[in-house]
Scaffold this active site. Structure first.
Site, PDB file in Angstrom:
ATOM      1  N   SER A 151       0.833  -1.191   0.000  1.00 29.13           N
ATOM      2  CA  SER A 151       0.000   0.000   0.000  1.00 29.13           C
ATOM      3  C   SER A 151       0.879   1.257   0.000  1.00 29.13           C
ATOM      4  CB  SER A 151      -0.966  -0.040   1.183  1.00 29.13           C
ATOM      5  OG  SER A 151      -1.964   0.936   1.070  1.00 29.13           O
ATOM      6  N   ASP A 168      -8.908  -4.723  -6.061  1.00 31.00           N
ATOM      7  CA  ASP A 168      -8.563  -3.786  -4.987  1.00 31.00           C
ATOM      8  C   ASP A 168      -9.636  -2.703  -4.868  1.00 31.00           C
ATOM      9  OD1 ASP A 168      -7.379  -1.990  -3.224  1.00 31.00           O
ATOM     10  OD2 ASP A 168      -5.390  -2.217  -4.088  1.00 31.00           O
ATOM     11  N   HIS A 187      -7.531  -5.336  -1.503  1.00 35.60           N
ATOM     12  CA  HIS A 187      -6.315  -4.646  -1.075  1.00 35.60           C
ATOM     13  C   HIS A 187      -5.440  -5.547  -0.211  1.00 35.60           C
ATOM     14  CE1 HIS A 187      -3.869  -1.106  -0.684  1.00 35.60           C
ATOM     15  NE2 HIS A 187      -3.922  -1.138   0.631  1.00 35.60           N
TER      16      HIS A 187
END
Length: 831
Positions: A680, A753, A787
């Site tokens: 991330s 995601d 994610h």
């Protein structure tokens, strides 16, 4: 759950994956294996290791519910039907969340006893969620998900027997589908409305174009939310699957309807059980913001089902200022007072929710008592954004307010009769050393959490982190609310890391803790913090990966060139000694912003914590012979009027270099063989480090964002828009600097995601840019993954990719850093 029987129609994700695979194949990528791969056994074992159970404690503190966690699901479970609507991801087959992690077993145990008793009456293959103790502690409610519905179960604590309750199916698309009523004999439940009928048809032929407009030039700066509604067909699907009927359900299965069917965001009974606060989402829906910004009506119903009063009907919130200190206009955050039978309180911004507006008072809090016929009464005025009350009794409560821009946090002592206040704590909430801890609470007569007030107006504070210059040392203190002075009763000490979890007896100062060492995984203990006696162990959870005992860990402290003190955890393989020479190294990190160098310099972590070698972070690769610089401090500081990101790149590189230099000084890190990785915002960090430094031989970036013009109204903690700070956005965007990349970079991304800002297209376009400039790079899309990756096949393949990349470009590089001695990518055979 088993795979959906509706297998004749390919889901959109399946089509996308098929097209993506075919495209790659046609583009000459035949070397990419079309099947999932498995890494070496030492890495694979981290994915398949049994998960340590979690624990839920009864209010009296005498009983412990042990929740056994499910292992990583198979990719077939992620491939089940999934709708992405208004920021939600739901399973249309059973009206629940589509990516739930389930509990697979429940056991009851007396805290001070040895015997555990598994609950009977569970389904054959339980998929359990939403576990709640009843207010009187005699029952435990939970849900079980099937392929087609979600059912409610209730277990009797005395007999440890569970049974399904009622015949109606629950609706969990908008969160918790039920609440206990204070009588512990009934619950308020969101159910599938009777006679709902078939789902609206999804037509491939549009009735017309999809349009949006902004009449009058009203500003609507929103983050880059994902999974939003896109057309009228989406609106119909969203309304159909989120609509529920609120009912009062007795533990005997009896049902009484409350109000009419609607898109019920929440339905919570009052503490005394006479009323229910129902919050209903309604049109107009938005294609710009998710469901939590849609119009919301707040009603009070009698538990018998009749409407008592409509408290508020809030408008669509598309124009909330994009700032950590921004807030909606009008009444917000309606809640029940925990210390009163039936009193509602809510907050109203006094600055139009805009932090740029000058205001002495930012928020005001109002309350309204049953029968809700009087005018609301102002009870509190906040200098900053009001956060919450911790209620106690008629004379004592705590109120907290915060302001992100200055990192200010104020906690006030409040008298709920006179509403007089006095400051209890005034601190910067990024100053971890000054955090006093969490006040101990207990259930009152309504089963709600209130301050556990001791004689002489004292409360216990539990600090589960205990940040200090000596490292993290959790503690328990006693705070006198009259003198506002606290006395430390107990603090974790070497060679253990011990956290206070719950207070079992506040008068006798008996608490429940978890205790661990680098070689001993956390287990629960009962400790008397007043008496100097050894704690009593009450759980005996085994080591999740005993084969890795002996991994060495060291807490590092060092400085970067501007004097900011940094920390990292250094892991080295089992049996390693420095006379064996420096090791190939993998640095894993995640940047954090600060407003002061003092806060950024505070020590983080403890050398006495368990060596939790998770498959998710960098520490996993200590099993492959690497030294790991884990959780290396990457502070980005902007003091005073300066913004942290104005010097993001410089501080980023300086922090990473300081960590590597410290490892070199210790004789552990081989400076010619260092890799870097992150997930991330850590992936964003990784791409920037490779672009703007020559510290690393290779990098691994998972699920990142690389082009900040795609997040133009701010990202992470950056509050300025692209048009206010274009130079900052451009300099910080690896995509804008793709021509500078000379270091091998592995990009991994979940194909589905849904995290704000990290669209899969971020990795796709960045890969195309890197390839266009001849950089060494590889892009891996994981089908169905969001994610965070969850499927066993995905996790194993992720580790295979990472291990192969590190082996090729970090552990065994040739002089040009491009070719691995072994000449092959990947560290294991295909699955």
């Amino acid at each position: 759950m088993t795979k959906s029987t509706n297998s004749r129609t390919l889901h959109r994700s399946q089509w996308l994956f098929l097209i993506s695979w075919l495209t790659c194949s046609l583009a000459g990528h035949a070397q990419d294996a079309p099947t999932y791969q498995t890494p070496p056994k030492a890495l694979a074992d981290l994915v398949t290791a049994p998960l340590t159970p979690t624990v839920s404690l009864s209010d009296k503190g005498d009983m412990m519910l042990i929740l056994e966690q499910a292992a990583a699901p198979g990719i077939d479970e992620l491939a089940q039907p999934e709708f992405k609507l208004a920021g939600l991801r739901l399973n249309p087959a059973n009206n629940g969340p589509s990516r739930a992690r389930y509990i697979t077993g429940l056991k009851l145990k007396k805290v001070m006893g040895k015997d555990e008793k598994a609950l009977t009456g569970l389904p054959a293959a339980p998929l359990i969620s939403f576990v709640q103790w009843s207010p009187d502690g005699t029952k435990i409610a939970f849900t079980h998900s099937t392929d087609s519905r979600i059912d409610l179960y209730i277990a009797d604590v005395a007999t440890a027997a569970a049974q399904k309750v009622g015949a109606v199916a629950l609706n969990a698309t908008l969160g918790a589908p039920y609440y206990w009523v204070s009588d512990s004999k009934s619950l308020v439940v969101k159910t599938i409305a009777a006679g709902r009928g078939p789902a609206p048809a999804i037509s491939a032929v549009p009735a017309g174009p999809t349009t949006q407009e902004n009449v009058g030039g009203k500003r609507g700066q929103a983050p880059t939310y994902q999974d939003l509604l896109k057309n009228p067909s989406d609106e119909k699907q969203f309304a159909y699957y989120t609509t529920s009927q609120v009912v009062r359900m007795g533990t005997d299965g009896s049902v009484t309807a409350i109000g009419e069917p609607g898109i019920i965001r929440s339905a919570e009974p009052s503490p005394d059980g006479r009323y229910v606060m129902v919050q209903t989402v309604h049109t107009p829906f938005s294609y710009l913001v998710p469901v939590n910004r849609f119009p919301l009506k707040t009603d009070i119903f009698a538990l018998s089902g009749s409407l008592v009063k409509t408290l508020n009907d809030g408008p669509l919130q598309e124009s909330v200022p994009y700032s950590r200190d921004g807030a909606p206009t009008g009444p917000r955050d309606f809640e029940w007072r925990a210390d009163m039978p039936a009193t509602v309180y809510y907050t109203v911004a006094q600055d139009k929710g805009d932090p740029k507006v000058n205001a002495d008072i930012r928020d005001k809090v109002f309350q309204l008592e049953a029968p809700f016929s009087a005018s609301p009464k102002e009870i509190y005025a906040a200098q900053f954004r009001f956060e919450n009350f911790t209620w106690g009794n008629g004379t004592t409560a705590l109120a907290t307010e915060q302001w992100w821009q200055s990192r200010k946090s104020i906690t006030k002592l409040v008298n709920p009769t006179t509403w007089q206040t006095s400051v209890l704590f005034d601190r910067s909430y990024e100053d971890r050393y000054s955090y006093p801890g969490q006040p101990d609470t207990k259930h009152n007569q309504y089963g709600r959490d209130v301050l556990n007030l001791l004689p002489n107006d004292e409360i216990l504070l539990l600090n589960m982190q205990g940040a200090s210059p000596e490292g993290d040392r959790p503690f328990v203190s006693l705070l006198n609310l009259k003198t506002k002075k606290s006395t430390e009763l107990w603090r974790s000490a070497a060679p253990y890391f011990e956290r206070p979890v719950a207070v079992l007896d506040a008068v006798k100062k008996v608490i429940l803790t978890t205790r661990e060492t680098p070689e001993e995984n956390p287990n629960y203990y009962v400790r008397n913090v007043k008496a100097r006696i050894a704690p009593v162990q009450v759980t005996f959870f085994p080591h999740p990966y005993p084969q890795l005992k002996g991994i060495q860990k060291q807490q590092l402290r060092y400085k970067r060139t501007d004097g900011v003190e940094l920390t990292a955890t250094l892991y080295t393989p089992v049996g390693y000694t420095k006379d064996q020479g420096p090791l190939p190294t993998f640095l894993w990190a995640y940047p954090a912003e600060f407003k002061s160098k003092e806060a950024a310099s505070q020590v983080n972590g403890s050398p006495y914590q368990f060596n939790r070698v998770s498959y998710w972070g960098g520490a996993a690769f200590v099993t492959m012979g690497y030294a790991i610089l884990d959780n290396a401090s990457i502070p980005i500081v902007g003091e005073g009027d300066k913004e942290p990101n104005d010097t993001y790149v410089e501080q980023l590189v300086s922090s990473a270099k300081a960590a590597i230099d410290e490892g070199i000084r210790l004789g552990v890190v081989d400076s010619s063989r260092v890799g870097v990785g992150g997930h991330s915002y850590g992936a964003f960090m990784t791409a920037n480090l490779l672009t703007h430094s020559n510290l690393f031989k290779a990098g691994i970036a998972r699920s990142g964002a690389y082009n900040r013009t795609l997040t133009p109204f701010g990202f992470q903690n950056e509050q300025r828009s692209y048009w206010q700070a274009a130079d900052v956005y451009n300099k910080m965007s690896p995509f804008m600097n793709a021509d500078k990349m000379k270091t091998p970079l592995l990009l991994v991304h979940g194909e589905a995601d849904n995290n704000t800002g990290t669209f899969p297209i971020q990795s796709e376009r960045y890969y195309n840019a890197l390839k266009g400039f001849g950089a060494t790079t590889r892009l891996v899309f994981l089908p169905y993954e969001s994610h965070g990756y969850t499927a066993k096949e995905s996790l194993l393949h992720m580790l295979w990719e990472m291990n192969g990349w590190l082996d090729k470009y970090v552990k065994n590089p040739t002089s040009d850093g491009q070719v691995n001695k072994a000449g092959k990518l990947g560290g294991g055979k295909g699955k």
